[in-house]
Motif scaffolding. Structure first.
Motif, PDB file in Angstrom:
ATOM      1  N   SER A 144       0.820  -1.213   0.000  1.00  0.00           N
ATOM      2  CA  SER A 144       0.000   0.000   0.000  1.00  0.00           C
ATOM      3  C   SER A 144       0.857   1.268   0.000  1.00  0.00           C
ATOM      4  N   CYS A 145       2.057   1.186   0.592  1.00  0.00           N
ATOM      5  CA  CYS A 145       2.948   2.351   0.619  1.00  0.00           C
ATOM      6  C   CYS A 145       3.867   2.385  -0.604  1.00  0.00           C
ATOM      7  N   GLY A 146       3.997   1.268  -1.294  1.00  0.00           N
ATOM      8  CA  GLY A 146       4.875   1.224  -2.462  1.00  0.00           C
ATOM      9  C   GLY A 146       6.339   1.316  -2.091  1.00  0.00           C
ATOM     10  N   CYS A 147       6.727   0.650  -1.009  1.00  0.00           N
ATOM     11  CA  CYS A 147       8.110   0.716  -0.562  1.00  0.00           C
ATOM     12  C   CYS A 147       8.530  -0.621   0.028  1.00  0.00           C
ATOM     13  N   GLY A 148       9.756  -0.694   0.483  1.00  0.00           N
ATOM     14  CA  GLY A 148      10.287  -1.916   1.063  1.00  0.00           C
ATOM     15  C   GLY A 148      10.160  -1.922   2.567  1.00  0.00           C
ATOM     16  N   GLY A 149      10.589  -3.017   3.154  1.00  0.00           N
ATOM     17  CA  GLY A 149      10.544  -3.135   4.603  1.00  0.00           C
ATOM     18  C   GLY A 149      10.748  -4.569   5.016  1.00  0.00           C
ATOM     19  N   SER A 150      10.528  -4.835   6.310  1.00  0.00           N
ATOM     20  CA  SER A 150      10.682  -6.190   6.819  1.00  0.00           C
ATOM     21  C   SER A 150       9.782  -6.395   8.028  1.00  0.00           C
ATOM     22  N   ALA A 151       9.658  -7.657   8.438  1.00  0.00           N
ATOM     23  CA  ALA A 151       8.865  -8.008   9.618  1.00  0.00           C
ATOM     24  C   ALA A 151       9.641  -9.023  10.434  1.00  0.00           C
ATOM     25  N   LYS A 152       9.948  -8.670  11.686  1.00  0.00           N
ATOM     26  CA  LYS A 152      10.641  -9.593  12.577  1.00  0.00           C
ATOM     27  C   LYS A 152      10.480  -9.122  14.010  1.00  0.00           C
ATOM     28  N   ASP A 153      10.568 -10.057  14.934  1.00  0.00           N
ATOM     29  CA  ASP A 153      10.498  -9.772  16.368  1.00  0.00           C
ATOM     30  C   ASP A 153       9.245  -8.986  16.762  1.00  0.00           C
ATOM     31  N   GLY A 154       8.129  -9.267  16.130  1.00  0.00           N
ATOM     32  CA  GLY A 154       6.871  -8.601  16.487  1.00  0.00           C
ATOM     33  C   GLY A 154       6.752  -7.176  15.977  1.00  0.00           C
ATOM     34  N   GLU A 155       7.654  -6.745  15.107  1.00  0.00           N
ATOM     35  CA  GLU A 155       7.616  -5.400  14.559  1.00  0.00           C
ATOM     36  C   GLU A 155       7.635  -5.439  13.039  1.00  0.00           C
TER      37      GLU A 155
END
Length: 114
Positions: free
Chosen positions: A79-90
């Motif tokens: 939805s934001c059109g960008c990168g990222g990650s998911a780990k440790d509940g965040e």
């Protein structure tokens, strides 16, 4: 007879037992159960520290299995059109998208988002 765990790495440094009824127990913590969307208390903050001067938006407070966290992260990144990650509940989204993420999470049913 039930399925036995034959992975030797899980049993490393365990003393051998001659007891035929011995059951090896792992110390893995069970994953948290998924809370309903309207009970999730998600908090959104913007961080710049330790990221080489780049801004990141952090979504924290998710309670549930890691797989569901990754699925939510994928929806938010798309939805934001960008990168990222998911780990440790965040969930870490690259860039400054606080207002956009709050709106998106509320439309997804996460009503206790701040």
């Amino acid at each position: 007879m039930g399925k036995q765990n034959n992975d030797w790495k899980d049993r490393l440094n365990v003393v051998y037992s001659t007891n035929p009824d011995y059951q090896f127990e792992t110390t893995e913590e069970p994953e948290a159960e998924l809370l309903p969307k309207n009970q999730q208390k998600l908090r959104i903050r913007i961080e710049k520290n330790g990221r080489g001067g780049k801004t990141a938006t952090i979504v924290s407070g998710f309670v549930g299995p890691e797989e569901d966290l990754k699925q939510l992260a994928k929806v938010l990144k798309t939805s934001c059109g960008c990168g990222g990650s998911a780990k440790d509940g965040e969930i870490i989204i690259q860039g400054e998208f606080r207002d956009k993420l709050i709106d998106k999470l509320k439309t997804l049913g996460y009503t206790q988002t701040k």
